[in-house]
Design a protein around this motif. Sequence first.
Motif, PDB file in Angstrom:
ATOM      1  N   TYR A 317       0.811  -1.216   0.000  1.00 55.50           N
ATOM      2  CA  TYR A 317       0.000   0.000   0.000  1.00 55.50           C
ATOM      3  C   TYR A 317       0.851   1.275   0.000  1.00 55.50           C
ATOM      4  N   THR A 760      -8.961 -10.123   7.204  1.00 54.18           N
ATOM      5  CA  THR A 760      -8.507  -8.916   6.524  1.00 54.18           C
ATOM      6  C   THR A 760      -9.700  -8.225   5.885  1.00 54.18           C
ATOM      7  N   ASP A 762     -10.964  -4.743   3.690  1.00 54.94           N
ATOM      8  CA  ASP A 762     -10.443  -3.724   2.772  1.00 54.94           C
ATOM      9  C   ASP A 762     -11.625  -2.959   2.189  1.00 54.94           C
ATOM     10  N   ARG A 782      -9.131   4.814   1.432  1.00 52.91           N
ATOM     11  CA  ARG A 782      -9.068   3.357   1.555  1.00 52.91           C
ATOM     12  C   ARG A 782      -8.651   2.976   2.968  1.00 52.91           C
ATOM     13  N   GLN A 784      -7.571  -0.473   5.369  1.00 50.23           N
ATOM     14  CA  GLN A 784      -7.221  -1.894   5.457  1.00 50.23           C
ATOM     15  C   GLN A 784      -7.084  -2.269   6.931  1.00 50.23           C
ATOM     16  N   ASN A 786      -6.333  -5.616   9.549  1.00 46.14           N
ATOM     17  CA  ASN A 786      -5.807  -6.971   9.598  1.00 46.14           C
ATOM     18  C   ASN A 786      -5.794  -7.433  11.051  1.00 46.14           C
ATOM     19  N   THR A 798      -5.016  -1.446  11.932  1.00 42.03           N
ATOM     20  CA  THR A 798      -5.774  -0.773  10.886  1.00 42.03           C
ATOM     21  C   THR A 798      -4.927   0.336  10.270  1.00 42.03           C
TER      22      THR A 798
END
Length: 897
Positions: A317, A760, A762, A782, A784, A786, A798
């Motif tokens: 990312y 995960t 997204d 965005r 993400q 995990n 995060t």
Amino acid sequence: MSGRKIRLTVGCLGLCLLSLFTQAQVAIRGRVSLNGEALPSVRVDLRLEADSQMLAYTFSDERGNYRLQHAQTEKLMLQFRALGFEPISLRVVPTQADTLIDVQMQPGGVQRLQEVIVHAKQPYRNGRDTVELSVNSFLQGDERNVEDLLRKIPGINVGTDGSIKIGNKEVEKVMVEGDDFFEKGYRLLTQNMSVQPLEKIQVLQRYSNNKQLKGIENSDKVALNLQLKDDSKNQWMGTVGLQGSAIDLKYYQASANLMNFSKRSKYYLLASANNNGHDAVSSINHLIQSGSANEPGQIGVDVGTPTLIDNTPNLPYFDYRRTNFNNDKLVSLNTILNPTSALKIKWLGFVNTTKKTFYRNTVQEYNLEDIQFSITENYEFTRKIDNYFTKLELQYEPSASAMLNYTGTLGSLNSNELGELVFNNVASLETTKNKGHLTNHNLTYSRKLSEREALISSLRFISQQSPVAYSINQYYYQDLFGTDSVSEVQQQIANNLRYVGATSHYVSRQKEGNFLELALRSTYQQQQLNSQLQLLPTAEAAQQMVVSPPAFANDMTLSLFQTSAIGKYTVKQRRWELTPRLQAGMVHSRLANFEQQKRKNDLQLSPGLSAKWAIHRKGRLETDLFFQQQNATLPELIPNYYSSGVRNFVKGMDNFVNLSSSGGTLLYTYGNMSDRFFARVHIGHQILFDYIGTESELNPNFNLVQQRLLKNKTATYYKGELNYYLKSLHGNMRLDVGFNRDDYETLVTGLGSRQIRSNTYDYGLSFRSSWKSSFNIYTSYRIQSNSYRTDGTINTLTNSQAFLHLFLNLGSDLQFSLKNESYRFGSLPQQKAQTYYFSDFSVFYELKKYKTRFDITAKNILNTRSFRNAMLTDISRYTTEYRLFPRYVSFGVDYNF
């Protein structure tokens, strides 16, 4: 005559005239179809046979039905015409008032009609298997290459590595005027070719790489074709660009493209050099491993030596160009020649020399019950690469129904790596030398047996050597080997491959649209891996002897002989199709390590079932169910330990295993990429009955990782993509959602088995405007997340990413671009969340009369010199700090000729 008699006479005369009129009328009706499916909008003409005079015409309706009526005079001709299909002319001699004539159309004929523009020009034009995009509809002025343009087209997804996807399918190739230079290595074209000569981009659906399979193959592949402006064809053209930092030319980028595209010959010459972070080649593997594994006649596409030591930095990312301290040079010469209509010659060659430097500081923490410690690494990594690669392809067509294709590649892939490492406050030098050689030859014969069936046979030979010499001039392993008088640790690895494979595919498309594919495949593969870890003594040691631990040495040869048969049959109806398939084969395996040998024979069955259903006019549903069996790979079978880096020693299972898994996927698609609303939802679930897991013995100075055969791992994912054009905002809104869940087992020495659940999430939301003004924006946000859960403990991290791109066009000559990015990396214990901001600004001024463009670019205006991200694994958490390019201003000029 009385009135009653008059009425009777007139009535009889009317009946006679009506009878005569009825007998003089002809009604012709029927159905137009393709492989059993209705074809709408086919023009049907009724003409006189003598002079082709038009009598009547109509078009087939949504069900393919048509009807014509005309007074019968003499012999008639019935003609059927549609764009993309061979025209049909039938002589008609009607014997009754209602004549039934059904026809089957065949693909071919005129593929494109002259375009007549009545209203404003639209950015999309749809065909049966082609979406045609007008380049001018997406240009904003700041595009340096084709990839920059593709990133702006809704429905086309360009990854950070340059890969191009339409939905969830990566494109097979990017062609220029119907010819392909690089196959899956298309990044070499898209990241260097200018957009100036382009007129249109075609998205080719249901694409066939083999022209003999066109109209026969049951393909779902996608390709792109770049169409040039008329004044850019049949002549030499190109671009020359130079960019350098304003003060001391510390950072620069130079490139030159020279090309000529005509019917008989195509040339593309490229040279580039830069040290501003741009990757000149992106990845050489995309050129070496070309082809599609699931295509009829293909074999050995994914075969190669494994990578045992990989120091390539992982930057999830994040834009790698901000931390890629490089010095890349590339020269590529490519040509396609058609000396005769039956012969095509393609040659590709490139030389690439690269120096990359990477700076990384890492803190990794282990907190597993009684195992608690942390390690630190300050790492400066330098890699020098020398790649030489050439590829020759000969395509000969002795007849319209036969084709012979030869492809041969030769490559020399060398790299020298030096790592200056401070590991747990102890300095050392780590070196890795790779000197690889590759030769790959493939011969394919394709024979079109009829309009509906073909036979494709291939033979492939691969030879590859990838030796590795690894050393580190510091000794961290006293607890492992029990000696202190060691000055250096070395490891030599011989990694060789020999492969021979042959296959024959028979494909047949029946009249009703059903599809049959049968294949026989036989391969022999021999892989050799020799590794030896050596502990070199210090000068002060009493006995000057090199110690070679036997548990850290391998002398293995893996031989696999596989024979398999593949069968597929597609039953196709008007709105749905069903494809059962089966692959059955025998595998004879032999593993030798020093004096020990093991053999095993396995019967492997891999059945599957896929289906497609056109739910409604815009909605399509696809599903796939599968069960598969496969062999363990060579790294999973290595009997003894080998070093994969400064801390890690890895070994395989030293035993043959047959891995089984099953699963299913479901894909729903609404609309097409050219529609106002376009959406995809993809769901999948897989059960790995047998999988390769790990058992780790953790130590502050080293990890011993042994691969184990474990049971019942499950993986579930959901992905969604929604594109909607908002008329009120005059822009495209896109929503991406994704979820992955894995349930599996790992082992840690001293703790036993650990059940892990990894989740995960997204989410992404973006908007790209298409305002008919001088100002436009592109913005996205965005998130993400995990998480790992084990023994009732959940660790969650995060991260988020946002960007806002502003574009101002002050006429056709002057443009401004401002790109703002932010990255927020979540918090961990003893580590606060961090947010980093980046801003780049560019001004473009174009002198169209002289085909020259100037630009001024300011990179990293906020002068962010480093950033630190956080990541989780199932056994540790760590933070990594990376060094970034500083702020600088550059001036550039591009000249087109």
